[in-house]
Write a protein that holds these residues in place. Sequence first.
Motif, PDB file in Angstrom:
ATOM      1  N   GLU A 142       0.464  -1.298  -0.105  1.00  0.00           N
ATOM      2  CA  GLU A 142       0.101  -0.008  -0.055  1.00  0.00           C
ATOM      3  C   GLU A 142       0.808   1.355  -0.075  1.00  0.00           C
ATOM      4  O   GLU A 142       0.514   2.171  -0.537  1.00  0.00           O
ATOM      5  N   ASN A 143       1.771   1.224   0.695  1.00  0.00           N
ATOM      6  CA  ASN A 143       2.684   2.454   1.010  1.00  0.00           C
ATOM      7  C   ASN A 143       4.117   2.626   0.180  1.00  0.00           C
ATOM      8  O   ASN A 143       4.238   3.901  -0.293  1.00  0.00           O
ATOM      9  N   TYR A 144       4.715   1.590   0.015  1.00  0.00           N
ATOM     10  CA  TYR A 144       5.921   1.755  -0.968  1.00  0.00           C
ATOM     11  C   TYR A 144       5.870   1.625  -2.238  1.00  0.00           C
ATOM     12  O   TYR A 144       6.265   2.084  -3.192  1.00  0.00           O
ATOM     13  N   LEU A 145       5.348   0.268  -2.654  1.00  0.00           N
ATOM     14  CA  LEU A 145       5.218   0.008  -3.767  1.00  0.00           C
ATOM     15  C   LEU A 145       3.949   0.291  -4.515  1.00  0.00           C
ATOM     16  O   LEU A 145       4.109  -0.152  -5.713  1.00  0.00           O
ATOM     17  N   GLU A 146       3.000   0.552  -3.724  1.00  0.00           N
ATOM     18  CA  GLU A 146       1.703   0.923  -4.169  1.00  0.00           C
ATOM     19  C   GLU A 146       1.486  -0.144  -5.364  1.00  0.00           C
ATOM     20  O   GLU A 146       0.807   0.090  -6.638  1.00  0.00           O
ATOM     21  N   SER A 147       1.230  -1.402  -5.060  1.00  0.00           N
ATOM     22  CA  SER A 147       0.910  -2.436  -5.999  1.00  0.00           C
ATOM     23  C   SER A 147      -0.514  -2.289  -6.668  1.00  0.00           C
ATOM     24  O   SER A 147      -0.633  -3.001  -7.699  1.00  0.00           O
ATOM     25  N   SER A 148      -1.304  -1.649  -6.169  1.00  0.00           N
ATOM     26  CA  SER A 148      -2.677  -1.453  -7.126  1.00  0.00           C
ATOM     27  C   SER A 148      -2.277  -0.695  -8.010  1.00  0.00           C
ATOM     28  O   SER A 148      -3.100  -0.484  -9.125  1.00  0.00           O
ATOM     29  N   LYS A 149      -1.493   0.207  -8.009  1.00  0.00           N
ATOM     30  CA  LYS A 149      -1.044   1.307  -9.139  1.00  0.00           C
ATOM     31  C   LYS A 149      -0.061   0.381 -10.133  1.00  0.00           C
ATOM     32  O   LYS A 149       0.062   0.931 -11.454  1.00  0.00           O
ATOM     33  N   HIS A 162      18.484   1.060  -5.567  1.00  0.00           N
ATOM     34  CA  HIS A 162      18.007   2.220  -4.767  1.00  0.00           C
ATOM     35  C   HIS A 162      16.896   2.425  -4.703  1.00  0.00           C
ATOM     36  O   HIS A 162      16.374   2.718  -5.913  1.00  0.00           O
ATOM     37  N   ALA A 163      15.950   2.289  -3.615  1.00  0.00           N
ATOM     38  CA  ALA A 163      14.669   2.770  -3.705  1.00  0.00           C
ATOM     39  C   ALA A 163      14.315   4.169  -4.373  1.00  0.00           C
ATOM     40  O   ALA A 163      13.385   4.028  -4.968  1.00  0.00           O
ATOM     41  N   GLN A 164      15.192   4.942  -4.022  1.00  0.00           N
ATOM     42  CA  GLN A 164      14.829   6.461  -4.621  1.00  0.00           C
ATOM     43  C   GLN A 164      15.105   6.508  -5.899  1.00  0.00           C
ATOM     44  O   GLN A 164      14.439   7.309  -6.803  1.00  0.00           O
ATOM     45  N   ASP A 165      15.823   5.565  -6.756  1.00  0.00           N
ATOM     46  CA  ASP A 165      15.976   5.473  -7.996  1.00  0.00           C
ATOM     47  C   ASP A 165      14.763   5.127  -8.879  1.00  0.00           C
ATOM     48  O   ASP A 165      14.604   5.409 -10.019  1.00  0.00           O
ATOM     49  N   TYR A 166      13.873   4.573  -8.042  1.00  0.00           N
ATOM     50  CA  TYR A 166      12.659   4.264  -8.712  1.00  0.00           C
ATOM     51  C   TYR A 166      11.506   4.959  -8.072  1.00  0.00           C
ATOM     52  O   TYR A 166      10.214   4.307  -8.299  1.00  0.00           O
ATOM     53  N   GLY A 167      11.825   5.838  -7.453  1.00  0.00           N
ATOM     54  CA  GLY A 167      10.569   6.746  -6.939  1.00  0.00           C
ATOM     55  C   GLY A 167       9.780   6.260  -5.674  1.00  0.00           C
ATOM     56  O   GLY A 167       8.617   6.386  -5.453  1.00  0.00           O
ATOM     57  N   ILE A 168      10.618   5.255  -5.061  1.00  0.00           N
ATOM     58  CA  ILE A 168      10.008   4.710  -4.087  1.00  0.00           C
ATOM     59  C   ILE A 168      10.314   5.503  -2.604  1.00  0.00           C
ATOM     60  O   ILE A 168      11.207   5.666  -2.143  1.00  0.00           O
ATOM     61  N   GLU A 169       9.372   6.079  -2.101  1.00  0.00           N
ATOM     62  CA  GLU A 169       9.366   6.952  -1.038  1.00  0.00           C
ATOM     63  C   GLU A 169       9.550   6.126   0.363  1.00  0.00           C
ATOM     64  O   GLU A 169       8.648   5.437   0.647  1.00  0.00           O
ATOM     65  N   SER A 202       6.611  -5.715 -11.755  1.00  0.00           N
ATOM     66  CA  SER A 202       7.915  -5.559 -11.974  1.00  0.00           C
ATOM     67  C   SER A 202       8.626  -6.377 -12.953  1.00  0.00           C
ATOM     68  O   SER A 202       8.251  -7.560 -13.114  1.00  0.00           O
ATOM     69  N   THR A 203       9.411  -5.712 -13.961  1.00  0.00           N
ATOM     70  CA  THR A 203       9.786  -6.427 -15.181  1.00  0.00           C
ATOM     71  C   THR A 203      11.238  -6.321 -15.242  1.00  0.00           C
ATOM     72  O   THR A 203      11.741  -5.163 -14.775  1.00  0.00           O
ATOM     73  N   PHE A 204      11.905  -7.420 -16.031  1.00  0.00           N
ATOM     74  CA  PHE A 204      13.267  -6.907 -16.848  1.00  0.00           C
ATOM     75  C   PHE A 204      13.046  -7.415 -18.161  1.00  0.00           C
ATOM     76  O   PHE A 204      12.579  -8.848 -18.379  1.00  0.00           O
ATOM     77  N   LYS A 205      13.612  -6.632 -19.322  1.00  0.00           N
ATOM     78  CA  LYS A 205      13.723  -7.050 -20.205  1.00  0.00           C
ATOM     79  C   LYS A 205      15.043  -6.947 -20.831  1.00  0.00           C
ATOM     80  O   LYS A 205      15.582  -5.483 -20.904  1.00  0.00           O
ATOM     81  N   GLY A 206      15.841  -7.851 -21.318  1.00  0.00           N
ATOM     82  CA  GLY A 206      17.384  -7.654 -21.683  1.00  0.00           C
ATOM     83  C   GLY A 206      17.658  -8.867 -22.368  1.00  0.00           C
ATOM     84  O   GLY A 206      17.103  -9.503 -22.976  1.00  0.00           O
ATOM     85  N   LYS A 207      19.136  -8.788 -22.515  1.00  0.00           N
ATOM     86  CA  LYS A 207      19.945  -9.797 -23.341  1.00  0.00           C
ATOM     87  C   LYS A 207      21.050 -10.271 -22.594  1.00  0.00           C
ATOM     88  O   LYS A 207      21.789  -9.391 -21.830  1.00  0.00           O
ATOM     89  N   HIS A 242       7.834  -0.112  -9.732  1.00  0.00           N
ATOM     90  CA  HIS A 242       7.024   0.957  -9.260  1.00  0.00           C
ATOM     91  C   HIS A 242       7.034   2.350 -10.572  1.00  0.00           C
ATOM     92  O   HIS A 242       6.978   3.519 -10.270  1.00  0.00           O
ATOM     93  N   GLY A 243       6.741   1.650 -11.702  1.00  0.00           N
ATOM     94  CA  GLY A 243       6.567   2.439 -13.021  1.00  0.00           C
ATOM     95  C   GLY A 243       7.685   3.213 -13.542  1.00  0.00           C
ATOM     96  O   GLY A 243       7.708   3.938 -14.461  1.00  0.00           O
ATOM     97  N   VAL A 244       8.971   2.932 -12.818  1.00  0.00           N
ATOM     98  CA  VAL A 244      10.042   3.560 -13.203  1.00  0.00           C
ATOM     99  C   VAL A 244      11.229   2.465 -13.908  1.00  0.00           C
ATOM    100  O   VAL A 244      11.159   1.635 -13.375  1.00  0.00           O
ATOM    101  N   THR A 245      11.459   2.969 -15.173  1.00  0.00           N
ATOM    102  CA  THR A 245      12.489   2.127 -15.808  1.00  0.00           C
ATOM    103  C   THR A 245      13.927   2.565 -15.855  1.00  0.00           C
ATOM    104  O   THR A 245      14.140   3.516 -16.231  1.00  0.00           O
ATOM    105  N   LYS A 246      14.944   1.830 -15.266  1.00  0.00           N
ATOM    106  CA  LYS A 246      16.393   1.821 -15.416  1.00  0.00           C
ATOM    107  C   LYS A 246      17.079   0.959 -16.009  1.00  0.00           C
ATOM    108  O   LYS A 246      16.860  -0.175 -16.029  1.00  0.00           O
TER     109      LYS A 246
END
Length: 170
Positions: free
Chosen positions: A70-77, A139-146, A81-86, A111-115
Amino acid sequence: FISTFGFSQKLLTRSGEIKFDASMPDLVEIAGKSNTASAILDEATGNFATNVLIKSFKFKAPLMEEHFNENYLESSKFANSTFKGKIAGFDAKKLTATKTVYDVEGDLTIHGVTKKVKTKIYLTSNGSKVGATGNFSVHAQDYGIEIPSLVKEKFAEQIKVSFDFDLDTK
């Protein structure tokens, strides 16, 4: 998820394990685990992708699981989480029962942020199955996790993530 890989031989799982640990030494354990992560490896190209439902992470304490969703990953929104690579230099014919290390690079979305991320992946082959394991940190802050300042000192700055997949042709 699967349609991005064309028609070559694919190995997959829907019961992979992803764990994370944001614990600080000598403080409360902040760790979760999912045993329902999906992964797919295209043997012809070395393309590798994963998908995990955020609500599938389980914790020792139910209240921690509730706060995580509810508070950190906001899983309803942000449900997944995905990874797509080679996997660089991947050659399915060279896999054996002995772990072979490869570099894997791609896009990690949390969390909707791609790095972009790059890490090591360890592959083994046992007949028709391929094992894929590895770990990395985020790092949580890199993915907008407060993380609220009230509890920030209880969270590790570097969150350790590990994965373990047994892929086959099912």
